[in-house]
Design a protein around this motif. Sequence first.
Motif, PDB file in Angstrom:
ATOM      1  N   UNK A 182      53.787  10.744   9.648  1.00 24.76           N
ATOM      2  CA  UNK A 182      54.723  11.175   8.646  1.00 24.76           C
ATOM      3  C   UNK A 182      54.967  10.433   7.311  1.00 24.76           C
ATOM      4  N   UNK A 183      55.050   9.180   7.620  1.00 28.49           N
ATOM      5  CA  UNK A 183      55.222   8.272   6.582  1.00 28.49           C
ATOM      6  C   UNK A 183      53.740   8.333   5.424  1.00 28.49           C
ATOM      7  N   UNK A 184      52.798   8.337   6.276  1.00 28.84           N
ATOM      8  CA  UNK A 184      51.357   8.327   5.557  1.00 28.84           C
ATOM      9  C   UNK A 184      51.317   9.603   4.746  1.00 28.84           C
ATOM     10  N   UNK A 185      51.779  10.903   5.310  1.00 27.91           N
ATOM     11  CA  UNK A 185      51.606  12.057   4.742  1.00 27.91           C
ATOM     12  C   UNK A 185      52.447  12.040   3.447  1.00 27.91           C
ATOM     13  N   UNK A 186      53.682  11.475   3.610  1.00 25.24           N
ATOM     14  CA  UNK A 186      54.597  11.505   2.469  1.00 25.24           C
ATOM     15  C   UNK A 186      54.067  10.507   1.468  1.00 25.24           C
ATOM     16  N   UNK A 187      53.119   9.426   1.612  1.00 26.89           N
ATOM     17  CA  UNK A 187      52.624   8.662   0.748  1.00 26.89           C
ATOM     18  C   UNK A 187      51.607   9.559   0.064  1.00 26.89           C
ATOM     19  N   UNK A 188      50.739  10.228   0.682  1.00 25.72           N
ATOM     20  CA  UNK A 188      49.552  10.916   0.141  1.00 25.72           C
ATOM     21  C   UNK A 188      50.262  12.045  -0.680  1.00 25.72           C
ATOM     22  N   UNK A 189      51.563  12.797  -0.520  1.00 23.64           N
ATOM     23  CA  UNK A 189      51.806  13.699  -1.446  1.00 23.64           C
ATOM     24  C   UNK A 189      52.378  13.105  -2.443  1.00 23.64           C
ATOM     25  N   UNK A 190      52.946  11.972  -2.479  1.00 25.99           N
ATOM     26  CA  UNK A 190      53.331  11.291  -3.759  1.00 25.99           C
ATOM     27  C   UNK A 190      52.209  10.799  -4.638  1.00 25.99           C
TER      28      UNK A 190
END
Length: 346
Positions: A74-82
Amino acid sequence: MISADILDLADKWLCQQRKDAHHNHDVWDLRWHWNEVRPELLQQLAEGTYRLSPTRMVRIEGDCFEVWSSRDSLVLKAVSIVLSRQWHTVLSQRCFHLAGRGGAKAALRQVMDQVHQACAHSVAQQNTHSEAPLPSQPPKFIFKSDVKSYYASMNHDILVKQLRDLIDDPFLLDLVCQYVRRTVVKDGIYRNVQQGIPLGCSLSPLMGAVYLKPLDEAMEKTGLFYARFMDDWVVLAPTRLKLRKVARIINQVLNQLKVWQHPEKTFVGRVAKGFDFLGYHLAPNGLSMANKTRQNFVSRVSRLYEQRAIQTRIDGYQRRWRRWVTSGLGNWSKKLERLDLTTPNH
């Protein structure tokens, strides 16, 4: 900074990705306690205290993959979106695997347009009565290659240096560095990874674009047609001299990045003879499926039968595969719809 809205987008993505997970999977615990976990995650991300857990090495159908916990995914996906939003104009528009660039089919359409242009120029030259203006210096030669074991070959020091030049937020940079210099656990043994990035992570395609950014920039300076999808690239040139110059530049860039071309997937030659790219065979007479793609399809179906998979699963795979082969190619897809899978295509 990872906002609440971005975290919610990542949560929606995770729920879709793991909707069919086993009932003991940690994603269900995360979803059940999401209202409590969400503010905790936002605080940790804002303060820069979030730490990624070790990945688990698992084997799926003969291939090894690193699996992140649901919370880390979840966190890594959020990072990729940013980062995708921040780097939209920073990363090359010729890197087609990034979101919003059209994917493999967009790359194929553009390359095929160049092949068609070369063919039209050749025909016009032979027809002395043609009144159509000839394009100046059409592409006649091709250099096609990719990086051998791309994900596994990335040098951590080089990648981290690139990331430091691109990421201003120290907390965001820390998370990405944790992802790069991660720990893997297999059979109870913990190992710090010294090289390469993991397959199957939502952040990895973005890192795949960053690592070859120097190659994108070098090719842009040549003024020649260039297209890249992850680590597969094509360069088209009007003369052998320019093609040899491109080959030298590519070798110099790859040496600096400490990666190497795949010898079996490198092709240098005339556009008119045709070539394979991203699973297809491109030639002046049209687009067709590459022999390797056909062989992989047959091998996959045979393996499903050997595993005694139910017929609906096999039929579903065949439908998805045919849809992938024929979709999104514009005028070129009409030839593919009539493919006979039982015979060679070229």
